[in-house]
Design a protein around this motif. Structure first.
Motif, PDB file in Angstrom:
ATOM      1  N   THR A 267      77.722 164.340  14.396  1.00  0.00           N
ATOM      2  CA  THR A 267      78.205 162.694  14.028  1.00  0.00           C
ATOM      3  C   THR A 267      79.629 163.060  14.682  1.00  0.00           C
ATOM      4  O   THR A 267      80.283 162.054  14.749  1.00  0.00           O
ATOM      5  N   LYS A 268      79.895 164.232  15.018  1.00  0.00           N
ATOM      6  CA  LYS A 268      81.747 165.080  16.047  1.00  0.00           C
ATOM      7  C   LYS A 268      81.216 165.318  16.910  1.00  0.00           C
ATOM      8  O   LYS A 268      80.225 166.533  17.304  1.00  0.00           O
ATOM      9  N   ASP A 269      82.135 164.820  18.506  1.00  0.00           N
ATOM     10  CA  ASP A 269      81.560 165.600  19.217  1.00  0.00           C
ATOM     11  C   ASP A 269      81.602 167.174  19.213  1.00  0.00           C
ATOM     12  O   ASP A 269      82.719 167.791  18.803  1.00  0.00           O
ATOM     13  N   ILE A 270      80.989 168.246  19.989  1.00  0.00           N
ATOM     14  CA  ILE A 270      81.393 169.606  20.060  1.00  0.00           C
ATOM     15  C   ILE A 270      81.870 170.154  21.723  1.00  0.00           C
ATOM     16  O   ILE A 270      81.176 169.729  22.294  1.00  0.00           O
ATOM     17  N   THR A 271      82.904 170.273  21.412  1.00  0.00           N
ATOM     18  CA  THR A 271      84.027 170.312  22.585  1.00  0.00           C
ATOM     19  C   THR A 271      83.800 172.394  22.753  1.00  0.00           C
ATOM     20  O   THR A 271      83.714 173.155  21.565  1.00  0.00           O
ATOM     21  N   ASP A 272      84.407 172.359  24.231  1.00  0.00           N
ATOM     22  CA  ASP A 272      84.190 173.643  24.406  1.00  0.00           C
ATOM     23  C   ASP A 272      83.226 174.985  24.099  1.00  0.00           C
ATOM     24  O   ASP A 272      83.118 176.320  23.687  1.00  0.00           O
TER      25      ASP A 272
ATOM     26  N   GLY B 170      79.138 160.437   8.386  1.00  0.00           N
ATOM     27  CA  GLY B 170      78.837 159.147   9.462  1.00  0.00           C
ATOM     28  C   GLY B 170      76.824 159.236  10.565  1.00  0.00           C
ATOM     29  O   GLY B 170      76.564 157.631  10.513  1.00  0.00           O
ATOM     30  N   ASN B 171      76.649 159.266   9.375  1.00  0.00           N
ATOM     31  CA  ASN B 171      74.563 159.358   9.657  1.00  0.00           C
ATOM     32  C   ASN B 171      74.906 158.344   8.241  1.00  0.00           C
ATOM     33  O   ASN B 171      74.633 158.150   7.164  1.00  0.00           O
ATOM     34  N   GLN B 172      73.528 157.496   8.568  1.00  0.00           N
ATOM     35  CA  GLN B 172      73.540 156.568   8.352  1.00  0.00           C
ATOM     36  C   GLN B 172      72.245 156.989   6.829  1.00  0.00           C
ATOM     37  O   GLN B 172      71.481 157.851   7.368  1.00  0.00           O
ATOM     38  N   PHE B 173      72.236 156.697   5.598  1.00  0.00           N
ATOM     39  CA  PHE B 173      71.701 157.615   4.367  1.00  0.00           C
ATOM     40  C   PHE B 173      70.079 157.661   5.096  1.00  0.00           C
ATOM     41  O   PHE B 173      69.557 158.345   4.741  1.00  0.00           O
ATOM     42  N   LEU B 174      69.544 156.570   4.794  1.00  0.00           N
ATOM     43  CA  LEU B 174      68.713 155.780   5.559  1.00  0.00           C
ATOM     44  C   LEU B 174      67.729 155.568   6.687  1.00  0.00           C
ATOM     45  O   LEU B 174      69.089 154.259   6.847  1.00  0.00           O
ATOM     46  N   MET B 175      67.572 155.831   7.469  1.00  0.00           N
ATOM     47  CA  MET B 175      66.526 154.968   9.006  1.00  0.00           C
ATOM     48  C   MET B 175      65.523 156.302   9.401  1.00  0.00           C
ATOM     49  O   MET B 175      65.628 157.059   9.542  1.00  0.00           O
ATOM     50  N   PHE B 176      64.574 155.012   9.910  1.00  0.00           N
ATOM     51  CA  PHE B 176      63.106 155.664  10.518  1.00  0.00           C
ATOM     52  C   PHE B 176      63.407 155.217  11.984  1.00  0.00           C
ATOM     53  O   PHE B 176      62.384 153.645  11.901  1.00  0.00           O
ATOM     54  N   ASN B 177      64.108 155.366  12.872  1.00  0.00           N
ATOM     55  CA  ASN B 177      63.652 154.619  14.454  1.00  0.00           C
ATOM     56  C   ASN B 177      62.996 155.813  14.609  1.00  0.00           C
ATOM     57  O   ASN B 177      62.793 156.183  15.452  1.00  0.00           O
ATOM     58  N   VAL B 178      61.135 154.656  14.772  1.00  0.00           N
ATOM     59  CA  VAL B 178      60.635 154.889  15.242  1.00  0.00           C
ATOM     60  C   VAL B 178      60.311 155.174  16.674  1.00  0.00           C
ATOM     61  O   VAL B 178      60.334 156.479  17.822  1.00  0.00           O
ATOM     62  N   LEU B 179      61.191 153.957  17.079  1.00  0.00           N
ATOM     63  CA  LEU B 179      61.209 154.458  19.241  1.00  0.00           C
ATOM     64  C   LEU B 179      61.585 155.455  20.036  1.00  0.00           C
ATOM     65  O   LEU B 179      61.859 155.712  21.097  1.00  0.00           O
ATOM     66  N   GLU B 180      63.662 155.608  19.044  1.00  0.00           N
ATOM     67  CA  GLU B 180      63.434 156.983  19.717  1.00  0.00           C
ATOM     68  C   GLU B 180      63.519 158.378  18.651  1.00  0.00           C
ATOM     69  O   GLU B 180      64.556 159.445  19.103  1.00  0.00           O
ATOM     70  N   ARG B 181      63.108 157.874  17.900  1.00  0.00           N
ATOM     71  CA  ARG B 181      62.128 159.446  16.924  1.00  0.00           C
ATOM     72  C   ARG B 181      64.091 159.780  16.588  1.00  0.00           C
ATOM     73  O   ARG B 181      63.607 161.106  16.888  1.00  0.00           O
ATOM     74  N   ARG B 182      64.562 158.974  16.138  1.00  0.00           N
ATOM     75  CA  ARG B 182      65.488 159.526  15.135  1.00  0.00           C
ATOM     76  C   ARG B 182      65.171 158.846  13.085  1.00  0.00           C
ATOM     77  O   ARG B 182      65.023 158.299  13.701  1.00  0.00           O
TER      78      ARG B 182
ATOM     79  N   ASN C  76      67.143 159.526   9.540  1.00  0.00           N
ATOM     80  CA  ASN C  76      68.140 160.303   8.854  1.00  0.00           C
ATOM     81  C   ASN C  76      67.014 159.692   7.315  1.00  0.00           C
ATOM     82  O   ASN C  76      66.835 158.788   6.031  1.00  0.00           O
ATOM     83  N   ILE C  77      67.381 160.709   6.717  1.00  0.00           N
ATOM     84  CA  ILE C  77      67.071 160.955   5.111  1.00  0.00           C
ATOM     85  C   ILE C  77      67.763 161.129   4.141  1.00  0.00           C
ATOM     86  O   ILE C  77      68.140 162.219   4.702  1.00  0.00           O
ATOM     87  N   PHE C  78      68.403 160.684   3.622  1.00  0.00           N
ATOM     88  CA  PHE C  78      69.587 161.002   2.888  1.00  0.00           C
ATOM     89  C   PHE C  78      70.430 161.187   3.481  1.00  0.00           C
ATOM     90  O   PHE C  78      71.305 162.760   3.189  1.00  0.00           O
ATOM     91  N   GLY C  79      71.346 160.733   4.122  1.00  0.00           N
ATOM     92  CA  GLY C  79      72.323 161.728   5.064  1.00  0.00           C
ATOM     93  C   GLY C  79      71.577 162.570   6.002  1.00  0.00           C
ATOM     94  O   GLY C  79      72.861 162.799   7.258  1.00  0.00           O
ATOM     95  N   PHE C  80      70.459 163.213   6.218  1.00  0.00           N
ATOM     96  CA  PHE C  80      70.444 164.240   6.802  1.00  0.00           C
ATOM     97  C   PHE C  80      69.270 163.856   8.496  1.00  0.00           C
ATOM     98  O   PHE C  80      68.952 163.240   7.741  1.00  0.00           O
TER      99      PHE C  80
END
Length: 474
Positions: free
Chosen positions: A395-400, A59-71, A73-77
């Motif tokens: 990428t999944k909700d954590i419940t309980d 569920g994670n984009q393979f590469l993403m450099f969202n500077v504005l939201e400080r998020r 993703n590097i190789f899916g991590f």
């Protein structure tokens, strides 16, 4: 020291005339073994660049450099602001890796991997060759009056450059804001997202300026990497080099004449055809030695090999070689400096892998509410109020999810919940909680407490906080 006669030394870059004006470079269309290799490498990297934002891993984009939201993703991590140290280590590994290869193999990164070179030489330059023709036709067209042919070719080229620049800008935007959001913006129409459209047009203008006009000046003027060569390269580094011993011999270069015994006359194998200069995308003469403009693109190697083949001379007059190899025939070997870089790189990669394995999927942060002191309750109970933030990096909700006090006997109460939380995917849950501890269990006015984050009965994260109590005078 006196200057040898008949020897010229450069005191300016190759793309500037003696009057200080821009000398436009019209490189000859390259061909040959290395050029074919570079094309396949470029096709692979271009495919990787255009596909990566749309690849998802868990569920994670393979590469993403969202500077504005400080998020990031590097190789899916996924990397959140709390993982900034991991991101920094990743960037340091990249710098050390490029430095290592520069020390060993010169600017091989520039010639084979750099996006500027790949886009310029394998995309925009090839479109230019297709529309305007090879070097001589481009020079003729440039001197030509603005007739129908010139207007047609120039408009077609500029339009193609603009379309590709717009496409590249969209791909880069997918890296910045995420491919899902980009597709959403496109489907909703540009009128709904004017600020994003404005940013996209700025990116397009920048790319168009770089590839239509600034071109090789990026490598020569703007990019600091070329100037790092002086500090990183040594006589043992493998670079694109001219074998001056073979090319010059005793009496230097000489134009080719059929049936002439050049060896007996003392002339080198270089026939001074200038084809290595004409094919160079930065307009230099590789025979002058290693220069900051040289991006190790190997075009001069292919061209020189073709010339040597046509005059029945051995290939390799221009080749990948070190200064020591040309001067003393010393083969390539790892130097102490390269071994040091390899050791540092190995340690950093091992450290990053270890930290990735130790990295939790949930990050917890509990802080005492600013400006609030403790409250003294019945039965000698001390109460503190805290705020909490739980970050879900998956990428999944954590419940309980529940919070429990681990270090002391006491009570932990969440405000406005039944004690169970849901932490949304790639989001956070935050709120307020009270912690109550018997004063007898406290030691002084500041106490470090440990809090556990549980999913059901499973402990998934721990964090600490400062608990205030009455000052002890014992």
């Amino acid at each position: 020291m006196e200057t040898p006669e008949n020897e010229n030394f450069r005191d300016s870059i190759g793309t500037v005339t003696s009057e200080g004006k821009r000398a436009w470079v019209y490189p000859k269309k390259p061909s040959g073994k290395f050029y074919n290799y570079r094309k396949w490498v470029s096709y692979f990297l271009l495919t990787f660049l255009f596909v990566s934002p749309f690849i998802k891993i868990n569920g994670n984009q393979f590469l993403m450099f969202n500077v504005l939201e400080r998020r990031f993703n590097i190789f899916g991590f996924p990397f959140w602001p709390q993982d900034f140290h991991l991101f920094v280590i990743s960037m340091i590994i990249g710098v050390v890796f490029i430095t290592l290869f520069t020390v060993g193999f010169g600017r091989i990164f520039c010639g084979w991997i750099c996006p500027q070179t790949i886009f310029m030489e394998m995309v925009f330059r090839r479109i230019e060759f297709w529309i305007e023709g090879d070097r001589n036709k481009q020079r003729k067209l440039d001197r030509q009056k603005w007739d129908a042919e010139k207007i047609k070719k120039r408009l077609l080229k500029w339009f193609a450059f603009l379309v590709i620049s717009f496409l590249i800008a969209n791909i880069f935007l997918a890296y910045l804001i995420g491919s899902d959001k980009l597709i959403q913006y496109i489907s909703e129409g540009p009128a709904m997202h004017l600020s994003t459209l404005f940013s996209l047009l700025i990116f397009t203008a920048v790319f168009y300026f770089i590839f239509a006009w600034f071109r090789e000046q990026v490598c020569i003027i703007a990019c600091p990497y070329g100037r790092l060569q002086g500090a990183l390269l040594d006589t043992k580094s493998i670079v694109v080099a001219y074998d001056y011993k073979r090319g010059e011999a005793e009496n230097g270069r000489k134009k080719f004449r059929k049936n002439e015994d050049r060896n007996a006359l003392g002339y080198g194998d270089c026939i001074d055809c200038l084809q290595c200069v004409h094919v160079c995308p930065t307009g230099i003469d590789i025979r002058n030695g290693t220069q900051l403009e040289c991006v190790n693109c190997t075009a001069c190697i292919d061209e020189c090999d073709h010339i040597m083949e046509s005059i029945n001379k051995p290939k390799g007059l221009i080749r990948y070689a070190s200064e020591e190899n040309i001067e003393n025939k010393v083969p390539f070997k790892l130097t102490a400096r390269m071994k040091g870089y390899i050791a540092v790189l190995t340690i950093l990669i091992g450290l990053l892998i270890g930290m990735l394995f130790l990295r939790n999927e949930v990050e917890a942060n509990v802080l005492r509410l600013p400006g609030q002191l403790y409250e003294h309750k019945d039965n000698n109970i001390i109460s503190n109020v805290f705020t909490y933030k739980l970050v879900n990096k998956t990428t999944k909700d954590i419940t309980d999810v529940s919070l429990k006090l681990l270090s002391h006997k006491g009570k932990l109460k969440l405000v406005s919940t039944d004690g169970k939380l849901v932490v949304p995917k790639q989001g956070l849950a935050e709120g307020t909680l009270f912690i109550e501890i018997n004063n007898a269990a406290l030691t002084g006015d500041r106490n470090k407490i440990k809090i556990g984050v549980y999913q059901g009965d499973k402990l998934i994260e721990t964090t600490t906080a400062n608990f205030l109590g009455p000052r002890s005078f014992r």
